[in-house]
Design a protein around this motif. Structure first.
Motif, PDB file in Angstrom:
ATOM      1  N   GLN A 237      -6.650 -20.039   8.536  1.00  0.00           N
ATOM      2  CA  GLN A 237      -7.808 -19.978   7.975  1.00  0.00           C
ATOM      3  C   GLN A 237      -8.361 -19.127   8.751  1.00  0.00           C
TER       4      GLN A 237
ATOM      5  N   ILE B 169      -6.459 -26.679  -1.729  1.00  0.00           N
ATOM      6  CA  ILE B 169      -7.003 -25.668  -3.301  1.00  0.00           C
ATOM      7  C   ILE B 169      -5.316 -25.584  -3.662  1.00  0.00           C
ATOM      8  N   LEU B 170      -4.217 -25.229  -3.616  1.00  0.00           N
ATOM      9  CA  LEU B 170      -3.684 -25.722  -4.091  1.00  0.00           C
ATOM     10  C   LEU B 170      -3.274 -26.936  -4.722  1.00  0.00           C
ATOM     11  N   LEU B 171      -3.244 -27.733  -3.901  1.00  0.00           N
ATOM     12  CA  LEU B 171      -3.500 -29.563  -4.981  1.00  0.00           C
ATOM     13  C   LEU B 171      -4.493 -29.970  -4.796  1.00  0.00           C
ATOM     14  N   PRO B 172      -4.785 -29.417  -5.857  1.00  0.00           N
ATOM     15  CA  PRO B 172      -6.499 -30.009  -6.561  1.00  0.00           C
ATOM     16  C   PRO B 172      -6.547 -31.392  -5.873  1.00  0.00           C
TER      17      PRO B 172
ATOM     18  N   MET C 247      -1.561 -18.626   3.979  1.00  0.00           N
ATOM     19  CA  MET C 247      -1.067 -18.623   2.452  1.00  0.00           C
ATOM     20  C   MET C 247      -2.483 -19.163   2.313  1.00  0.00           C
ATOM     21  N   THR C 248      -2.735 -19.637   0.760  1.00  0.00           N
ATOM     22  CA  THR C 248      -4.211 -20.161   0.123  1.00  0.00           C
ATOM     23  C   THR C 248      -3.803 -21.803   0.940  1.00  0.00           C
ATOM     24  N   ASN C 249      -4.492 -22.383   1.212  1.00  0.00           N
ATOM     25  CA  ASN C 249      -4.845 -23.697   2.036  1.00  0.00           C
ATOM     26  C   ASN C 249      -4.552 -24.915   0.721  1.00  0.00           C
ATOM     27  N   PRO C 250      -3.510 -25.531   1.504  1.00  0.00           N
ATOM     28  CA  PRO C 250      -2.698 -26.646   1.018  1.00  0.00           C
ATOM     29  C   PRO C 250      -3.907 -26.930   0.009  1.00  0.00           C
TER      30      PRO C 250
ATOM     31  N   TRP D 167     -11.812 -19.522   1.200  1.00  0.00           N
ATOM     32  CA  TRP D 167     -10.844 -20.056   1.232  1.00  0.00           C
ATOM     33  C   TRP D 167      -9.768 -19.696   0.008  1.00  0.00           C
ATOM     34  N   ASN D 168      -8.361 -18.920   0.378  1.00  0.00           N
ATOM     35  CA  ASN D 168      -8.003 -18.796  -0.434  1.00  0.00           C
ATOM     36  C   ASN D 168      -6.495 -18.991  -1.040  1.00  0.00           C
TER      37      ASN D 168
END
Length: 152
Positions: free
Chosen positions: A145, A10-13, A5-8, A151-152
């Motif tokens: 990762q 990144i998902l939570l700025p 999944m997208t790195n956490p 990083w996505n």
């Protein structure tokens, strides 16, 4: 290889900003950039975080570190390429990273050696540096990762 999944972070700025702020706080108070990157590399080796092993090896090279030292971080006790202060930081890194492996994870010997080389502010920066890289290692390991990938 593909990340789960997208790195956490990144998902939570807000989390990313907090982690960056924590890292920035360790850049002062008597802890050299090379020592910080050695600590990052050693904890990442222990935690099998390929992303961070790759990244921090490259950062050390950019800082002018020789391959002998970079390649020897995992065997720092058995090589002549580390200063007493770096050895103390690496020993503390191993103890704090492997905190669940012993009933007394940070022995008095490890602590006393670290405090021989670093004052309270530098020890604080070192402990926060170790804690921060362990957070990154755990996030990267959990989502798998991929080293060298965007990083996505």
């Amino acid at each position: 290889m593909q990340a789960r999944m997208t790195n956490p972070a990144i998902l939570l700025p807000d989390a990313m900003q907090a982690l960056f702020a924590l890292n920035k706080a360790t850049e002062k108070d008597g802890l050299s950039e090379v020592t910080r990157k050695l600590v990052h590399l050693r904890a990442s080796q222990i935690n099998s975080c390929s992303v961070c092993v790759h990244m921090h090896s490259l950062e050390l090279r950019k800082l002018g570190e020789k391959d002998d030292r970079i390649f020897a971080v995992a065997a720092w006790r058995d090589t002549p390429w580390f200063t007493p202060a770096e050895r103390a930081a690496l020993a503390l890194t191993e103890a704090v990273t492997r905190i669940a492996d012993k009933s007394d994870p940070v022995s008095d010997d490890v602590w006393e050696e670290a405090t021989r080389h670093y004052d309270e502010k530098a020890i604080s920066a070192l402990l926060l540096c170790i804690a921060a890289i362990n957070v990154w290692n755990r996030l990267n390991a959990a989502v798998r990762q991929v080293a060298g990938a965007a990083w996505n």
